[in-house]
Motif scaffolding. Structure first.
Motif, short mmCIF file in Angstrom:
data_model
loop_
_atom_site.label_atom_id
_atom_site.label_comp_id
_atom_site.label_asym_id
_atom_site.label_seq_id
_atom_site.Cartn_x
_atom_site.Cartn_y
_atom_site.Cartn_z
N LEU A 1 0.86 -1.18 0.00
CA LEU A 1 0.00 0.00 0.00
C LEU A 1 0.90 1.23 0.00
CD1 LEU A 1 -2.81 1.28 0.17
CD2 LEU A 1 -2.64 1.16 2.67
N GLU A 2 0.77 2.06 -1.03
CA GLU A 2 1.61 3.24 -1.18
C GLU A 2 0.74 4.47 -1.39
OE1 GLU A 2 4.03 2.15 -4.49
OE2 GLU A 2 5.42 0.95 -3.28
N VAL A 3 1.36 5.63 -1.21
CA VAL A 3 0.64 6.89 -1.40
C VAL A 3 1.45 7.81 -2.30
CG1 VAL A 3 1.66 7.88 0.70
CG2 VAL A 3 -0.46 8.85 -0.23
N ALA A 4 0.76 8.52 -3.17
CA ALA A 4 1.35 9.54 -4.01
C ALA A 4 0.52 10.80 -3.88
CB ALA A 4 1.42 9.08 -5.47
N SER A 5 1.17 11.95 -3.74
CA SER A 5 0.42 13.17 -3.49
C SER A 5 1.02 14.34 -4.26
CB SER A 5 0.39 13.48 -2.00
OG SER A 5 -0.39 14.62 -1.72
N THR A 6 0.15 15.12 -4.88
CA THR A 6 0.51 16.40 -5.47
C THR A 6 -0.25 17.48 -4.72
OG1 THR A 6 -1.28 16.35 -7.11
CG2 THR A 6 0.79 15.28 -7.71
N LYS A 7 -0.16 18.70 -5.20
CA LYS A 7 -0.87 19.79 -4.53
C LYS A 7 -2.38 19.60 -4.60
CE LYS A 7 -1.28 23.71 -6.62
NZ LYS A 7 -1.01 25.03 -7.25
N ASP A 8 -2.86 18.96 -5.66
CA ASP A 8 -4.30 18.88 -5.89
C ASP A 8 -4.90 17.50 -5.70
OD1 ASP A 8 -4.34 21.62 -6.68
OD2 ASP A 8 -3.58 21.02 -8.65
N LEU A 9 -4.07 16.46 -5.60
CA LEU A 9 -4.63 15.10 -5.57
C LEU A 9 -3.75 14.18 -4.73
CD1 LEU A 9 -6.90 13.29 -6.84
CD2 LEU A 9 -5.19 12.62 -8.55
N THR A 10 -4.41 13.34 -3.91
CA THR A 10 -3.73 12.32 -3.12
C THR A 10 -4.33 10.97 -3.46
OG1 THR A 10 -3.28 13.85 -1.29
CG2 THR A 10 -3.19 11.49 -0.79
#
Length: 259
Positions: A239-248
């Motif tokens: 289980l991993e997470v990726a995040s930008t300013k507008d979307l996680t």
């Protein structure tokens, strides 16, 4: 003269060796005490969570029976608040018990059976949509999402991930759940929400008792993401997470496994 000069050096080396041995013994003692404290704390948390379930169950059952028999609307609303708060407490107790299990020798146990991830996640989405305050939760899937999984545990992870998206995403942002079963070896599940996660929070997002909020709202024990990762890991997945300013986006990769 050389023999006389060697005596202080020998004594110094002996003194240093004794100091090192003393430090090693102290470290060993402190480590044993720390391990004992961890075991005691986990045992206490497990016993507390287990013993709280019976009185809480009695409260919820009594409130349910009363809500069916009373006609007064004010009393019904009060009983509804009791049931809502009790359900939240019940979930927190369940999380606490699961947390203590993850720290045990056997870890989080699962029972694999033939299951389809699509209805498991769809049911969770349907249940949580009722309390989403009008925020849309998009659900889509493609391919075959069957595998040898623990359906109950998978539903737990689904609930934690979607609830986290609802709680910590932007107030008016949409939530997306996508299941991709085109890979014959594994199923990919993405849970996305509008809003980003700060860079300093990302490394500890899956640690226990981290809330990981992207806004200012808080709730629960901060164990949902930790337990989600443990459930996926118990199935041999990641289980991993990726995040930008507008979307996680949280991405679970689940090997299909054997039932």
């Amino acid at each position: 003269m050389q023999e006389i000069d060697a005596l202080p050096a020998t004594a110094a080396r002996g003194s240093i060796r004794r100091q090192v041995e003393g430090l090693q013994a102290e470290n060993t003692r402190m480590g044993a005490e720390l391990n004992h404290m961890v075991v005691v704390n986990d045992l206490f948390a497990g016993i507390l969570g287990h013993d709280l379930r019976n009185p809480l169950g009695a409260i919820l059952m009594s409130a349910t029976v009363m809500s069916r028999k009373v006609d007064d609307e004010n009393l019904k609303r009060a009983l509804g608040r009791i049931l809502t708060a009790g359900s939240r407490m019940n979930q927190m107790i369940a999380q606490l018990l699961d947390f203590t299990r993850t720290r045990g020798a056997e870890g989080l146990r699962i029972e694999r059976k033939r299951a389809d991830a699509v209805p498991i996640f769809r049911q969770v989405v349907d249940q949580l949509s009722a309390g989403a305050g009008g925020r849309p939760i998009a659900f889509e899937h493609t391919g075959d999402a069957h595998g040898g999984w623990d359906a109950e545990r998978l539903a737990q992870a689904a609930s934690y991930l979607v609830s986290n998206a609802l709680r910590h995403g932007t107030v008016d942002g949409a939530i997306g759940v996508r299941i991709d079963g085109r890979d014959p070896l594994r199923v990919r599940i993405d849970v996305s929400s509008a809003g980003g996660v700060s860079g300093d929070l990302l490394p500890v997002l899956f640690e226990p008792f981290q809330h990981g909020e992207t806004g200012t709202r808080r709730g629960g024990l901060g164990l949902g993401l930790f337990l989600s990762r443990e459930i996926v890991a118990a199935h041999g997945g990641t289980l991993e997470v990726a995040s930008t300013k507008d979307l996680t986006t949280f991405t679970a990769s689940l090997p299909r496994g054997d039932p």
